[in-house]
Design a protein around this motif. Structure first.
Motif, PDB file in Angstrom:
ATOM      1  N   LEU A 172     -17.553  12.527 -23.029  1.00 49.39           N
ATOM      2  CA  LEU A 172     -16.863  12.848 -24.231  1.00 49.39           C
ATOM      3  C   LEU A 172     -15.340  12.876 -24.078  1.00 49.39           C
ATOM      4  O   LEU A 172     -14.959  13.829 -23.599  1.00 49.39           O
ATOM      5  N   GLY A 173     -14.701  11.915 -24.730  1.00 50.26           N
ATOM      6  CA  GLY A 173     -13.121  11.944 -24.655  1.00 50.26           C
ATOM      7  C   GLY A 173     -12.586  12.929 -25.688  1.00 50.26           C
ATOM      8  O   GLY A 173     -12.992  12.884 -26.524  1.00 50.26           O
ATOM      9  N   THR A 174     -11.467  13.445 -25.183  1.00 40.67           N
ATOM     10  CA  THR A 174     -10.560  14.184 -26.284  1.00 40.67           C
ATOM     11  C   THR A 174      -9.423  13.028 -26.362  1.00 40.67           C
ATOM     12  O   THR A 174      -9.019  12.265 -25.605  1.00 40.67           O
ATOM     13  N   ARG A 175      -8.767  13.702 -27.394  1.00 44.45           N
ATOM     14  CA  ARG A 175      -7.393  12.665 -27.929  1.00 44.45           C
ATOM     15  C   ARG A 175      -6.387  13.639 -27.541  1.00 44.45           C
ATOM     16  O   ARG A 175      -6.219  14.905 -27.548  1.00 44.45           O
ATOM     17  N   PRO A 176      -5.226  12.669 -27.485  1.00 46.14           N
ATOM     18  CA  PRO A 176      -3.897  13.220 -27.105  1.00 46.14           C
ATOM     19  C   PRO A 176      -3.213  14.499 -28.151  1.00 46.14           C
ATOM     20  O   PRO A 176      -2.757  15.342 -27.671  1.00 46.14           O
ATOM     21  N   GLU A 177      -3.853  14.099 -29.244  1.00 48.04           N
ATOM     22  CA  GLU A 177      -3.438  15.295 -30.251  1.00 48.04           C
ATOM     23  C   GLU A 177      -4.341  16.094 -30.661  1.00 48.04           C
ATOM     24  O   GLU A 177      -4.239  16.807 -31.798  1.00 48.04           O
ATOM     25  N   GLN A 178      -5.486  16.108 -29.979  1.00 49.22           N
ATOM     26  CA  GLN A 178      -6.465  17.016 -30.395  1.00 49.22           C
ATOM     27  C   GLN A 178      -6.249  18.490 -30.435  1.00 49.22           C
ATOM     28  O   GLN A 178      -6.654  19.182 -31.381  1.00 49.22           O
ATOM     29  N   ALA A 242     -11.243  26.229 -15.559  1.00 46.00           N
ATOM     30  CA  ALA A 242      -9.809  25.390 -15.368  1.00 46.00           C
ATOM     31  C   ALA A 242      -9.684  24.794 -16.793  1.00 46.00           C
ATOM     32  O   ALA A 242     -10.498  24.671 -17.601  1.00 46.00           O
ATOM     33  N   PRO A 243      -8.366  24.701 -17.263  1.00 46.52           N
ATOM     34  CA  PRO A 243      -7.881  24.345 -18.514  1.00 46.52           C
ATOM     35  C   PRO A 243      -8.179  22.378 -18.687  1.00 46.52           C
ATOM     36  O   PRO A 243      -8.412  21.835 -17.542  1.00 46.52           O
ATOM     37  N   VAL A 244      -8.283  22.176 -19.956  1.00 44.69           N
ATOM     38  CA  VAL A 244      -8.335  20.729 -20.234  1.00 44.69           C
ATOM     39  C   VAL A 244      -7.032  20.262 -20.778  1.00 44.69           C
ATOM     40  O   VAL A 244      -6.499  20.987 -21.624  1.00 44.69           O
ATOM     41  N   TYR A 245      -6.488  19.080 -20.510  1.00 38.19           N
ATOM     42  CA  TYR A 245      -5.107  18.763 -21.038  1.00 38.19           C
ATOM     43  C   TYR A 245      -5.819  17.614 -22.256  1.00 38.19           C
ATOM     44  O   TYR A 245      -6.736  16.906 -21.831  1.00 38.19           O
ATOM     45  N   PRO A 246      -5.199  17.720 -23.453  1.00 42.47           N
ATOM     46  CA  PRO A 246      -5.709  16.828 -24.443  1.00 42.47           C
ATOM     47  C   PRO A 246      -5.648  15.419 -23.818  1.00 42.47           C
ATOM     48  O   PRO A 246      -4.429  14.824 -23.362  1.00 42.47           O
ATOM     49  N   GLY A 247      -6.575  14.532 -24.335  1.00 42.49           N
ATOM     50  CA  GLY A 247      -6.509  13.221 -23.977  1.00 42.49           C
ATOM     51  C   GLY A 247      -7.551  12.894 -22.758  1.00 42.49           C
ATOM     52  O   GLY A 247      -7.683  11.831 -22.399  1.00 42.49           O
ATOM     53  N   ILE A 254     -26.030  18.126 -17.667  1.00 43.78           N
ATOM     54  CA  ILE A 254     -27.092  19.004 -18.322  1.00 43.78           C
ATOM     55  C   ILE A 254     -28.277  18.623 -17.671  1.00 43.78           C
ATOM     56  O   ILE A 254     -28.916  17.715 -17.451  1.00 43.78           O
ATOM     57  N   TRP A 255     -29.067  19.783 -17.748  1.00 45.21           N
ATOM     58  CA  TRP A 255     -30.321  19.928 -17.104  1.00 45.21           C
ATOM     59  C   TRP A 255     -31.331  20.203 -18.328  1.00 45.21           C
ATOM     60  O   TRP A 255     -30.880  20.886 -19.112  1.00 45.21           O
ATOM     61  N   GLN A 256     -32.696  19.745 -18.285  1.00 46.67           N
ATOM     62  CA  GLN A 256     -33.619  19.723 -19.373  1.00 46.67           C
ATOM     63  C   GLN A 256     -33.782  21.445 -19.655  1.00 46.67           C
ATOM     64  O   GLN A 256     -34.133  21.460 -20.884  1.00 46.67           O
ATOM     65  N   CYS A 257     -33.681  22.235 -18.848  1.00 47.68           N
ATOM     66  CA  CYS A 257     -33.818  23.481 -18.974  1.00 47.68           C
ATOM     67  C   CYS A 257     -32.738  24.139 -19.867  1.00 47.68           C
ATOM     68  O   CYS A 257     -32.895  25.239 -20.230  1.00 47.68           O
ATOM     69  N   GLY A 258     -31.508  23.511 -20.117  1.00 46.49           N
ATOM     70  CA  GLY A 258     -30.610  24.095 -20.766  1.00 46.49           C
ATOM     71  C   GLY A 258     -29.222  24.343 -19.719  1.00 46.49           C
ATOM     72  O   GLY A 258     -28.320  24.910 -20.560  1.00 46.49           O
ATOM     73  N   SER A 259     -29.426  24.521 -18.736  1.00 41.92           N
ATOM     74  CA  SER A 259     -28.330  24.656 -17.586  1.00 41.92           C
ATOM     75  C   SER A 259     -27.539  23.501 -18.029  1.00 41.92           C
ATOM     76  O   SER A 259     -27.804  22.484 -18.252  1.00 41.92           O
ATOM     77  N   PHE A 260     -26.128  23.960 -17.506  1.00 45.62           N
ATOM     78  CA  PHE A 260     -25.082  22.859 -17.704  1.00 45.62           C
ATOM     79  C   PHE A 260     -23.843  23.052 -17.165  1.00 45.62           C
ATOM     80  O   PHE A 260     -23.724  24.306 -16.836  1.00 45.62           O
ATOM     81  N   ARG A 261     -22.804  22.244 -16.724  1.00 41.89           N
ATOM     82  CA  ARG A 261     -21.544  22.640 -16.330  1.00 41.89           C
ATOM     83  C   ARG A 261     -20.633  21.509 -16.707  1.00 41.89           C
ATOM     84  O   ARG A 261     -21.197  20.103 -16.990  1.00 41.89           O
ATOM     85  N   SER A 262     -19.422  21.398 -17.026  1.00 41.81           N
ATOM     86  CA  SER A 262     -18.478  20.519 -17.134  1.00 41.81           C
ATOM     87  C   SER A 262     -17.547  20.401 -16.308  1.00 41.81           C
ATOM     88  O   SER A 262     -16.963  21.106 -15.928  1.00 41.81           O
ATOM     89  N   ARG A 263     -16.852  19.000 -16.413  1.00 35.10           N
ATOM     90  CA  ARG A 263     -15.582  18.904 -15.441  1.00 35.10           C
ATOM     91  C   ARG A 263     -14.858  17.690 -16.360  1.00 35.10           C
ATOM     92  O   ARG A 263     -15.334  17.067 -17.125  1.00 35.10           O
ATOM     93  N   VAL A 264     -13.530  17.557 -15.729  1.00 37.99           N
ATOM     94  CA  VAL A 264     -12.461  16.668 -16.240  1.00 37.99           C
ATOM     95  C   VAL A 264     -12.572  15.561 -15.544  1.00 37.99           C
ATOM     96  O   VAL A 264     -12.676  15.593 -14.042  1.00 37.99           O
ATOM     97  N   VAL A 265     -12.940  14.386 -15.979  1.00 38.39           N
ATOM     98  CA  VAL A 265     -13.337  13.106 -15.152  1.00 38.39           C
ATOM     99  C   VAL A 265     -12.019  12.736 -14.596  1.00 38.39           C
ATOM    100  O   VAL A 265     -12.221  12.477 -13.303  1.00 38.39           O
ATOM    101  N   GLU A 266     -11.000  12.705 -15.200  1.00 36.77           N
ATOM    102  CA  GLU A 266      -9.709  11.885 -14.567  1.00 36.77           C
ATOM    103  C   GLU A 266      -9.294  12.947 -13.551  1.00 36.77           C
ATOM    104  O   GLU A 266      -8.680  12.357 -12.660  1.00 36.77           O
ATOM    105  N   ARG A 267      -9.283  14.135 -13.307  1.00 42.74           N
ATOM    106  CA  ARG A 267      -8.946  14.944 -12.273  1.00 42.74           C
ATOM    107  C   ARG A 267     -10.174  15.503 -11.406  1.00 42.74           C
ATOM    108  O   ARG A 267      -9.702  16.213 -10.313  1.00 42.74           O
ATOM    109  N   ASP A 268     -11.232  15.008 -11.777  1.00 38.43           N
ATOM    110  CA  ASP A 268     -12.512  15.874 -11.143  1.00 38.43           C
ATOM    111  C   ASP A 268     -12.455  17.233 -10.802  1.00 38.43           C
ATOM    112  O   ASP A 268     -12.477  17.770  -9.667  1.00 38.43           O
TER     113      ASP A 268
END
Length: 281
Positions: A172-178, A242-247, A254-268
């Protein structure tokens, strides 16, 4: 130096929060709902002509007590959002009057030269009936505030994700002005808008609110595990890493059991760990 006794006994005033459908739509837009104009399931969160529903993660902005840490002498440039939990006792109304009651539940000393943790809990109730709608739990990390003589630890171990490949991956993308849009929900910490404040906090530029990232991740979860049925999410918790920069793009694994983790694609870079969401039928 932190005053442990003062913080543990701090009495924060209750917040009476009146909101309407426009505020509910604003929150959904501020965490990225509606970016796909052809996805009618997202439109249920942002189009007032439909049978509007609320994002479960909106609980974090209802009855918001403001930047109360600044009121007890904490330098906000040294505050990071460490963990966030929400528990939904019933779906949030799209309009109404709620009371937010926030209290400090823990103050943890990580040691001299290190930091401190302040854990707070907010209970959100309908004003008219007193019915409990949601409970949120926030852990703030205060850089350099350790060594005040408080307890050194509390709480259980963080949730560990499965050691298998995730069942779903949602980008899911974020926007520069988000961040500027998200601030309209009430969190106007200058770290998220003012370049100089961001530099003082050690960042190249303003960062996205941790709670905005939380909302984006919540979107990913209800998209694949609840088919956009907001009433099914019962709880959600994560640890920010770690922080996310807008944009930037937030990828949630996501796992079916409800576990999850997230990353920024551009900086991995992993931005949220130890995630767990629970759903009802």
């Amino acid at each position: 130096m932190l005053d442990y006794d003062r913080l543990r006994n701090l009495s924060l005033p209750e917040v009476r929060h009146q909101y309407d459908e426009k505020h509910t739509i604003l929150y959904a837009l501020s965490v990225g709902l509606g970016q796909d104009p052809m996805d009618e399931r997202q439109l249920d969160y942002v189009d007032h002509r439909r049978d509007l529903v609320s994002m479960p993660s909106m609980a974090v902005v209802l009855g918001y007590p403001g930047l109360w840490l600044a009121g007890v002498g904490i330098d906000l440039s040294r505050v990071l959002h460490g963990e966030q939990d929400i528990t939904l006792h019933k779906p949030l109304p799209v309009s109404g009057i709620v009371i937010g009651a926030t209290r400090v539940t823990d103050v943890i000393d990580k040691g001299a030269g290190k930091g401190a943790l302040i854990v707070s809990e907010k209970r959100i109730c309908l004003e008219e009936t007193g019915e409990l709608l949601a409970t949120t739990r926030n852990t703030s990390f205060l850089k350099g505030y350790g060594g005040f003589g408080g307890p050194s630890g509390a709480g259980g171990a963080p949730h560990a994700p499965p050691d298998t490949e995730p069942d779903f991956v949602v980008d899911l993308g974020t926007r520069p002005e988000q961040a500027l849009i998200y601030r309209l929900n009430g969190d106007d910490n200058p770290l998220h808008a003012d370049p100089e404040s961001a530099k003082q906090a050690g960042f190249d530029r303003p960062i996205l609110h941790g709670l905005c990232s939380f909302g984006v991740i919540c979107h990913a979860l209800i998209r694949v595990l609840a088919k956009y049925d907001n009433a099914r999410l019962k709880s959600m918790k994560l640890r920010f890493s770690a922080p996310v920069y807008p944009g930037e793009t937030i990828r949630t694994e996501i796992w079916q059991c409800g576990s999850f983790r997230s990353r920024v694609v551009e900086r991995d870079v992993v931005i949220a760990t130890n995630g767990l969401a629970t759903f009802g039928r």
